[in-house]
Scaffold this active site. Structure first.
Site, short mmCIF file in Angstrom:
data_model
loop_
_atom_site.label_atom_id
_atom_site.label_comp_id
_atom_site.label_asym_id
_atom_site.label_seq_id
_atom_site.Cartn_x
_atom_site.Cartn_y
_atom_site.Cartn_z
N HIS A 31 0.72 -1.24 -0.01
CA HIS A 31 0.06 -0.01 0.21
C HIS A 31 0.95 1.31 -0.05
O HIS A 31 1.53 1.48 1.07
CB HIS A 31 -0.77 -0.01 1.19
CG HIS A 31 -1.95 1.10 1.17
ND1 HIS A 31 -3.18 1.17 0.47
CD2 HIS A 31 -1.90 2.44 1.36
CE1 HIS A 31 -3.92 2.09 0.74
NE2 HIS A 31 -3.03 2.96 1.21
N HIS A 33 1.46 5.17 -2.57
CA HIS A 33 1.01 5.99 -3.67
C HIS A 33 1.97 6.68 -4.52
O HIS A 33 2.97 6.85 -4.09
CB HIS A 33 0.07 7.14 -3.15
CG HIS A 33 -0.99 6.57 -2.07
ND1 HIS A 33 -2.18 6.04 -2.63
CD2 HIS A 33 -1.18 6.73 -0.77
CE1 HIS A 33 -3.02 5.89 -1.33
NE2 HIS A 33 -2.46 6.40 -0.52
N TYR A 49 -8.24 17.36 -1.26
CA TYR A 49 -6.82 17.95 -1.00
C TYR A 49 -6.00 17.81 -2.02
O TYR A 49 -6.21 17.18 -2.92
CB TYR A 49 -6.31 17.11 0.47
CG TYR A 49 -6.16 15.61 -0.20
CD1 TYR A 49 -6.95 14.61 -0.17
CD2 TYR A 49 -4.60 15.30 -0.55
CE1 TYR A 49 -6.28 13.26 -0.49
CE2 TYR A 49 -4.18 14.15 -0.89
CZ TYR A 49 -5.11 13.19 -0.91
OH TYR A 49 -4.74 11.64 -1.35
N THR A 77 -7.14 9.43 -4.00
CA THR A 77 -8.27 10.47 -4.52
C THR A 77 -8.03 11.57 -4.99
O THR A 77 -8.73 12.03 -5.75
CB THR A 77 -9.16 10.71 -3.23
OG1 THR A 77 -8.37 11.47 -2.23
CG2 THR A 77 -9.55 9.18 -2.54
N ARG A 130 -14.53 12.54 4.06
CA ARG A 130 -13.55 13.84 3.65
C ARG A 130 -12.51 13.63 2.47
O ARG A 130 -11.97 14.49 2.14
CB ARG A 130 -12.71 13.68 5.27
CG ARG A 130 -11.59 12.74 5.22
CD ARG A 130 -10.58 13.02 6.38
NE ARG A 130 -10.14 11.64 6.86
CZ ARG A 130 -9.06 11.11 6.01
NH1 ARG A 130 -8.56 11.69 5.27
NH2 ARG A 130 -8.57 9.97 6.74
N ASP A 257 2.25 3.15 3.27
CA ASP A 257 1.38 4.14 3.17
C ASP A 257 2.13 5.43 2.30
O ASP A 257 1.52 6.62 2.42
CB ASP A 257 0.20 4.39 4.08
CG ASP A 257 -0.96 5.42 3.49
OD1 ASP A 257 -1.03 6.41 4.28
OD2 ASP A 257 -1.14 5.40 2.51
N ASN A 262 -2.66 13.79 4.00
CA ASN A 262 -3.46 13.99 4.93
C ASN A 262 -3.01 13.94 6.39
O ASN A 262 -3.98 13.74 7.24
CB ASN A 262 -4.90 13.53 4.89
CG ASN A 262 -5.41 13.90 3.45
OD1 ASN A 262 -5.06 15.07 3.08
ND2 ASN A 262 -5.80 12.63 2.89
O1 LIG Z 1 -3.26 7.32 2.14
C1 LIG Z 1 -4.16 6.47 2.47
O2 LIG Z 1 -4.46 5.25 2.42
C2 LIG Z 1 -5.12 7.21 3.53
C3 LIG Z 1 -5.79 8.36 2.96
C4 LIG Z 1 -5.77 9.02 1.65
C5 LIG Z 1 -5.98 8.24 0.61
O3 LIG Z 1 -6.27 6.96 0.57
C6 LIG Z 1 -6.49 8.59 -0.76
O4 LIG Z 1 -6.36 10.13 -0.88
O5 LIG Z 1 -6.80 8.02 -1.49
C7 LIG Z 1 -6.33 9.32 4.21
O6 LIG Z 1 -6.64 8.77 5.20
O7 LIG Z 1 -6.36 10.57 3.95
#
Ligand SMILES: O=C(O)/C=C(\C=C(/O)C(=O)O)C(=O)O
Length: 306
Positions: A31, A33, A49, A77, A130, A257, A262
């Site tokens: 996990h 990004h 965000y 997201t 959120r 992660d 955030n």
């Molecule tokens: O990175 C994570 O998994 C958790 C967050 C954000 C996202 O998953 C995302 O924006 O896709 C969060 O809790 O803000």
């Protein structure tokens, strides 16, 4: 070390320590990004965000620094349904990264084929208010039915208090389901209390449900340094993650992660997050399942051996 602050949340930790915990060969960070870079892969106008840029090169450098062999990159997201940065990173990884995309029901079969070719093996349904405006459930059902034909699975991100109302929808999905961050348990409640019992029932009664035992920094009340001075981070989250690893050893995954979007109270050193693993997976066998066997079976099944 330490972190800088851009936008409305903290940047990822610059200069993470090298973990003292030795990851097993072939370990997979399941996990993380990639964000942008924004001038090449613009962030979605509908985002809630704006992240700091976090490139594939920086992700791969962290992978190597920590001692991972492969990554599973999850669509954030902030890019909504624009999966270009994700595909670019997977294609650049020489087969060492798989992806989890975000799509709408209007996605074409050609687009799904291109995502599969790039290394995508699942879609993500996000129920965190959120972060997103929710897609209609019938859209999600149609997407799940279509991607099931590709052998993909569904990753779900939700908050613990929303599990009761989402229960019927989740338990009707036709694919493997992978829960992000243990469904964000309220760790101020007992691990034997009714709230986490519902999550345990979810995994006990539905063998297609997996969980990432990740993101203690998002739910911990004791924080990065235990108030009891044990110098073990996020001690209040350990019982929850350990319960899942010990009861469902074949259906758990782990990841940093990175770049940790955030987070406002603090930014974890990714090396110290890796050192948290032995506290939740206390034997070599459990560590090997968590870090190698399970993610290989789910994301690189064609490779057979670990
Ligand atoms: O990175 C994570 O998994 C958790 C967050 C954000 C996202 O998953 C995302 O924006 O896709 C969060 O809790 O803000």
């Amino acid at each position: 070390g330490g972190f800088t602050k851009t936008g409305d949340w903290l940047d990822w930790y610059d200069g993470p320590t090298r973990p003292s915990f030795k990851l097993p060969p072939g370990a997979i960070g399941a996990h993380c990004h990639v964000f942008g870079p924004g001038e090449k892969f613009p962030y979605a106008p509908e985002r809630k965000y704006t992240p700091c840029d976090a490139s594939k090169e920086q992700l791969f450098a962290l992978r190597d620094h920590l001692g991972f062999t492969r990554n599973v990159i999850v669509q954030g997201t902030c890019h909504s349904v624009d999966n270009r940065a994700l595909m670019d990173a997977c294609l650049a990884s020489n087969g060492r990264a798989r992806g989890i995309a975000t799509v709408r029901r209007t996605v074409t079969n050609e687009e799904l084929q291109a995502l599969h070719k790039a290394g995508v093996r699942g879609v993500r349904f996000n129920f965190v208010k959120r972060l997103v405006d929710f897609m209609p459930k019938e859209d999600l059902r149609e997407i799940a039915a279509r991607v099931a034909k590709l052998g993909w699975h569904v990753v779900i991100y939700f908050e613990a208090e929303d599990l009761p109302e989402l229960w019927d929808f989740f338990t009707s999905l036709p694919t493997t389901i992978v829960v992000d961050h243990m469904g964000r348990p309220d760790v101020s409640k007992s691990v034997d209390g009714p709230e986490f019992a519902l999550f345990l029932k979810f995994m006990r009664d539905y063998k297609n449900v997996w969980s990432k035992v990740t993101c203690p920094e998002r739910t911990s009340k004791t924080g990065p340094r235990a108030l009891n001075g044990e110098e073990v981070a996020y001690t209040d989250v350990i019982p929850f993650a350990r319960r899942l690893v010990e009861e469902f050893p074949d259906r758990v995954l782990w990841g940093t992660d990175w770049p940790h979007p955030n987070l406002k109270s603090h930014m974890p050193d990714d090396g110290l997050l890796v050192d948290w693993i032995p506290h939740i997976a206390p034997t070599e066998e459990l560590q090997y399942k968590l870090l190698v066997e399970n993610p290989m079976r789910l994301y690189w099944p064609e490779s057979g051996q670990d």
